[in-house]
Design an enzyme around this catalytic site. Sequence first.
Site, PDB file in Angstrom:
ATOM      1  N   LEU A 150       0.820  -1.206   0.000  1.00 14.51           N
ATOM      2  CA  LEU A 150       0.000   0.000   0.000  1.00 14.51           C
ATOM      3  C   LEU A 150       0.854   1.256   0.000  1.00 14.51           C
ATOM      4  O   LEU A 150       1.917   1.310   0.627  1.00 14.51           O
ATOM      5  CB  LEU A 150      -0.909   0.021   1.237  1.00 14.51           C
ATOM      6  CG  LEU A 150      -1.883  -1.139   1.407  1.00 14.51           C
ATOM      7  CD1 LEU A 150      -2.745  -0.911   2.659  1.00 14.51           C
ATOM      8  CD2 LEU A 150      -2.747  -1.322   0.179  1.00 14.51           C
ATOM      9  N   SER A 151       0.384   2.271  -0.669  1.00 16.80           N
ATOM     10  CA  SER A 151       1.029   3.580  -0.594  1.00 16.80           C
ATOM     11  C   SER A 151       0.861   4.127   0.823  1.00 16.80           C
ATOM     12  O   SER A 151      -0.081   3.741   1.545  1.00 16.80           O
ATOM     13  CB  SER A 151       0.404   4.541  -1.598  1.00 16.80           C
ATOM     14  OG  SER A 151      -0.951   4.805  -1.249  1.00 16.80           O
ATOM     15  N   PRO A 152       1.738   5.019   1.262  1.00 11.81           N
ATOM     16  CA  PRO A 152       1.594   5.598   2.604  1.00 11.81           C
ATOM     17  C   PRO A 152       0.240   6.256   2.839  1.00 11.81           C
ATOM     18  O   PRO A 152      -0.336   6.137   3.921  1.00 11.81           O
ATOM     19  CB  PRO A 152       2.732   6.616   2.669  1.00 11.81           C
ATOM     20  CG  PRO A 152       3.773   6.067   1.756  1.00 11.81           C
ATOM     21  CD  PRO A 152       2.995   5.444   0.622  1.00 11.81           C
TER      22      PRO A 152
ATOM     23  N   THR B 228      -2.691   5.495   1.475  1.00 10.78           N
ATOM     24  CA  THR B 228      -3.736   4.480   1.637  1.00 10.78           C
ATOM     25  C   THR B 228      -3.618   3.797   2.990  1.00 10.78           C
ATOM     26  O   THR B 228      -4.624   3.556   3.675  1.00 10.78           O
ATOM     27  CB  THR B 228      -3.658   3.434   0.512  1.00 10.78           C
ATOM     28  OG1 THR B 228      -3.809   4.086  -0.750  1.00 10.78           O
ATOM     29  CG2 THR B 228      -4.736   2.374   0.670  1.00 10.78           C
ATOM     30  N   ALA B 229      -2.387   3.482   3.398  1.00  7.80           N
ATOM     31  CA  ALA B 229      -2.185   2.885   4.716  1.00  7.80           C
ATOM     32  C   ALA B 229      -2.686   3.821   5.811  1.00  7.80           C
ATOM     33  O   ALA B 229      -3.335   3.391   6.779  1.00  7.80           O
ATOM     34  CB  ALA B 229      -0.703   2.560   4.917  1.00  7.80           C
TER      35      ALA B 229
END
Length: 246
Positions: free
Chosen positions: A60-62, A64-65
């Site tokens: 996951l991209s930061p 999205t996380a």
Amino acid sequence: MDLAVVRDDMVDSLEHESKGCVHSPNVSQAMRTVPREVFVDDERGAYADRPFERFGTRVLSPSTAARMVEALDPTEGDDVLVVGVGVGYTAAVVAELVGEANVHAIDIARRLVLDARSNLSKAGYGGVLVDRRDGADGLPEYAPFDRILLEAAAIEPPRALVRQLADDGRMVMPLGAGEQSLVTVEPSGDVDDRLGGVAFQPMLLEGEQADTPERNRTRREDRERARRSAESRTGWEQEWIDWDSY
């Protein structure tokens, strides 16, 4: 390159109104603490806000996380289950919030389970339990959970996971097939909040994971072949016709 400075810059950008992914001080501090470069194995690109591919799964991209953890809203001492742990980054952020001994994580892919265990240990979160399980089954022997984070899309909240929520628990997951929304789910199984669009890989069944020897032999494909075969039979081959009555 001072990675701590780069990490702070990443979180600053996630807090900025242009993205607005990080709102709470606790999530901000957790993401400033967890060394993301351990999980993506790329110091130069680790803190760029984009996803990575690793061992057949999407990291996951930061942003999205951050959206998922903010929606989960875990507090210290909560028991948390992370379904679809992947490389382990989100589990590490959650562990920073609730304590590593309170985080349980599962993944259907054995290679990812081993990778997540190694990454979490290197990052200082070796107390997180990571096991190989079918995500739809959850981890019933450790239930109930105060929070469940599902990092894969499903068209409805998996019933087994809903049953494993505590009475006042919460599940966060991507809901939908073509168009997906990030949602929170109540212990009743009802969707509580819809928090905007996302794009996740679907939850895999046994046999669909990337490290399966015969990737194309999945349960879904087998069922589809059986259905097509039944529909293509001529009349005398159909098992449902009772020819003795004619």
